[in-house]
Design a protein around this motif. Structure first.
Motif, PDB file in Angstrom:
ATOM      1  N   ALA A   1      51.297  56.642  29.238  1.00 12.93           N
ATOM      2  CA  ALA A   1      50.400  56.227  30.315  1.00 12.93           C
ATOM      3  C   ALA A   1      48.974  56.669  30.003  1.00 12.93           C
ATOM      4  N   ASP A   2      48.027  55.861  30.402  1.00 13.57           N
ATOM      5  CA  ASP A   2      46.606  56.175  30.249  1.00 13.57           C
ATOM      6  C   ASP A   2      46.112  56.756  31.568  1.00 13.57           C
ATOM      7  N   TRP A   3      46.055  58.068  31.655  1.00  6.40           N
ATOM      8  CA  TRP A   3      45.600  58.719  32.870  1.00  6.40           C
ATOM      9  C   TRP A   3      44.159  59.179  32.701  1.00  6.40           C
ATOM     10  N   SER A   4      43.277  58.227  32.469  1.00  2.68           N
ATOM     11  CA  SER A   4      41.845  58.527  32.390  1.00  2.68           C
ATOM     12  C   SER A   4      41.374  58.991  33.766  1.00  2.68           C
ATOM     13  N   ASP A   5      40.162  59.524  33.834  1.00  2.00           N
ATOM     14  CA  ASP A   5      39.616  59.948  35.120  1.00  2.00           C
ATOM     15  C   ASP A   5      39.614  58.788  36.112  1.00  2.00           C
ATOM     16  N   LYS A   6      39.246  57.612  35.629  1.00  2.00           N
ATOM     17  CA  LYS A   6      39.193  56.431  36.499  1.00  2.00           C
ATOM     18  C   LYS A   6      40.589  56.096  37.030  1.00  2.00           C
ATOM     19  N   ASN A   7      41.584  56.047  36.148  1.00  3.31           N
ATOM     20  CA  ASN A   7      42.943  55.710  36.571  1.00  3.31           C
ATOM     21  C   ASN A   7      43.523  56.768  37.505  1.00  3.31           C
ATOM     22  N   LEU A   8      43.249  58.036  37.216  1.00  4.66           N
ATOM     23  CA  LEU A   8      43.722  59.103  38.087  1.00  4.66           C
ATOM     24  C   LEU A   8      43.091  58.972  39.470  1.00  4.66           C
ATOM     25  N   GLY A   9      41.805  58.671  39.517  1.00  8.29           N
ATOM     26  CA  GLY A   9      41.121  58.482  40.794  1.00  8.29           C
ATOM     27  C   GLY A   9      41.728  57.342  41.596  1.00  8.29           C
ATOM     28  N   ILE A  10      42.048  56.243  40.925  1.00  9.07           N
ATOM     29  CA  ILE A  10      42.677  55.099  41.594  1.00  9.07           C
ATOM     30  C   ILE A  10      44.050  55.497  42.119  1.00  9.07           C
ATOM     31  N   PHE A  11      44.821  56.195  41.301  1.00 12.51           N
ATOM     32  CA  PHE A  11      46.154  56.645  41.704  1.00 12.51           C
ATOM     33  C   PHE A  11      46.083  57.508  42.961  1.00 12.51           C
ATOM     34  N   LEU A  12      45.185  58.475  42.971  1.00 10.54           N
ATOM     35  CA  LEU A  12      45.057  59.355  44.127  1.00 10.54           C
ATOM     36  C   LEU A  12      44.573  58.592  45.353  1.00 10.54           C
ATOM     37  N   LYS A  13      43.654  57.655  45.154  1.00 12.13           N
ATOM     38  CA  LYS A  13      43.132  56.858  46.267  1.00 12.13           C
ATOM     39  C   LYS A  13      44.242  56.025  46.915  1.00 12.13           C
ATOM     40  N   VAL A  14      45.069  55.364  46.106  1.00 12.88           N
ATOM     41  CA  VAL A  14      46.120  54.531  46.703  1.00 12.88           C
ATOM     42  C   VAL A  14      47.201  55.392  47.355  1.00 12.88           C
ATOM     43  N   ARG A  15      47.430  56.595  46.851  1.00 18.01           N
ATOM     44  CA  ARG A  15      48.374  57.506  47.512  1.00 18.01           C
ATOM     45  C   ARG A  15      47.860  57.868  48.902  1.00 18.01           C
ATOM     46  N   VAL A  16      46.575  58.182  49.001  1.00 13.05           N
ATOM     47  CA  VAL A  16      45.980  58.516  50.297  1.00 13.05           C
ATOM     48  C   VAL A  16      46.088  57.320  51.242  1.00 13.05           C
ATOM     49  N   GLU A  17      45.808  56.137  50.749  1.00 14.39           N
ATOM     50  CA  GLU A  17      45.919  54.930  51.576  1.00 14.39           C
ATOM     51  C   GLU A  17      47.331  54.773  52.140  1.00 14.39           C
ATOM     52  N   GLU A  18      48.329  55.034  51.315  1.00 14.71           N
ATOM     53  CA  GLU A  18      49.713  54.882  51.760  1.00 14.71           C
ATOM     54  C   GLU A  18      50.120  55.967  52.755  1.00 14.71           C
ATOM     55  N   VAL A  19      49.579  57.167  52.604  1.00 13.39           N
ATOM     56  CA  VAL A  19      49.835  58.215  53.594  1.00 13.39           C
ATOM     57  C   VAL A  19      49.241  57.777  54.935  1.00 13.39           C
ATOM     58  N   ARG A  20      47.996  57.296  54.903  1.00 10.76           N
ATOM     59  CA  ARG A  20      47.329  56.853  56.137  1.00 10.76           C
ATOM     60  C   ARG A  20      48.030  55.646  56.755  1.00 10.76           C
ATOM     61  N   ALA A  21      48.661  54.834  55.938  1.00 12.50           N
ATOM     62  CA  ALA A  21      49.380  53.657  56.439  1.00 12.50           C
ATOM     63  C   ALA A  21      50.739  54.032  57.035  1.00 12.50           C
ATOM     64  N   GLY A  22      51.114  55.305  56.941  1.00 10.23           N
ATOM     65  CA  GLY A  22      52.383  55.760  57.509  1.00 10.23           C
ATOM     66  C   GLY A  22      53.570  55.591  56.588  1.00 10.23           C
ATOM     67  N   ASN A  23      53.321  55.380  55.299  1.00  8.82           N
ATOM     68  CA  ASN A  23      54.413  55.184  54.348  1.00  8.82           C
ATOM     69  C   ASN A  23      54.860  56.468  53.662  1.00  8.82           C
ATOM     70  N   ARG A  24      54.498  57.577  54.256  1.00 12.89           N
ATOM     71  CA  ARG A  24      54.988  58.896  53.838  1.00 12.89           C
ATOM     72  C   ARG A  24      55.281  59.681  55.116  1.00 12.89           C
ATOM     73  N   PRO A  25      56.361  59.327  55.794  1.00 12.59           N
ATOM     74  CA  PRO A  25      56.626  59.915  57.101  1.00 12.59           C
ATOM     75  C   PRO A  25      56.944  61.411  57.081  1.00 12.59           C
ATOM     76  N   HIS A  26      57.431  61.895  55.974  1.00 10.66           N
ATOM     77  CA  HIS A  26      57.750  63.324  55.877  1.00 10.66           C
ATOM     78  C   HIS A  26      57.097  63.861  54.609  1.00 10.66           C
ATOM     79  N   ILE A  27      57.861  64.277  53.640  1.00 10.65           N
ATOM     80  CA  ILE A  27      57.262  64.812  52.415  1.00 10.65           C
ATOM     81  C   ILE A  27      57.388  63.859  51.240  1.00 10.65           C
ATOM     82  N   HIS A  28      58.065  62.738  51.435  1.00  7.50           N
ATOM     83  CA  HIS A  28      58.238  61.764  50.365  1.00  7.50           C
ATOM     84  C   HIS A  28      57.787  60.391  50.840  1.00  7.50           C
TER      85      HIS A  28
END
Length: 162
Positions: A11-38
């Protein structure tokens, strides 16, 4: 019958790709797709789709899960490195703790794994953090975790359905 082993592309985990990964994770948490710890299956599917669409890559669940697991280990090491420390600075060029050679040698002697933070910019994303001293940054993170746990315990949407 012999098995053919296909070597997976790293996998290419450049700074840009890592930033995108973290951003979409936050979006999914805010969307309610992480109801507990997973994340839910929908959450992981959305992370995969959003990331792959934004980067034009084709990563699967395993690449995301492995990266997240490695980030958690590194974060634990990072917080261990900075625990109960004061008077440390931030080296903006190296993007790591600015400390004396003696301090680093003592920390590495205590835990070899933290040595990776000495010379490489392991946490490049931290370079864009506000310029608070490390003690204040640790307090901010602790406060955020406490608030998160308080919300989880007291908000009905976070409670497990029986």
């Amino acid at each position: 019958m012999s098995q053919v082993h296909v070597k997976r592309k790293r996998a290419d985990w450049s700074d840009k790709n890592l930033g995108i990964f973290l951003k979409v994770r936050v979006e999914e948490v805010r969307a309610g797709n992480r109801p507990h710890i997973h994340f839910t299956r929908t959450g992981w599917a959305n992370i995969q789709a959003k990331f792959n669409n934004a980067t034009k890559l084709a990563y699967d669940y395993k690449k995301f899960k492995n990266k997240w697991d490695h980030l958690k280990v590194d974060w634990a090491l990072w917080t261990k490195l900075n625990a109960r420390e004061s008077g440390l600075g931030w080296d903006a060029t190296k993007r790591t703790v600015a400390a004396s050679d003696e301090w680093w040698e003592a920390k590495i002697k205590d835990s070899l794994e933290v040595g990776k933070f000495r010379d490489e910019a392991k946490w490049k994303i931290l370079g864009s953090m506000p310029s608070y001293d490390l003690k204040t940054q640790n307090k901010i993170i602790t406060a955020c975790m406490a608030l998160h746990n308080f919300i989880r315990r007291n908000d009905r949407r976070w409670r497990r359905r029986k």
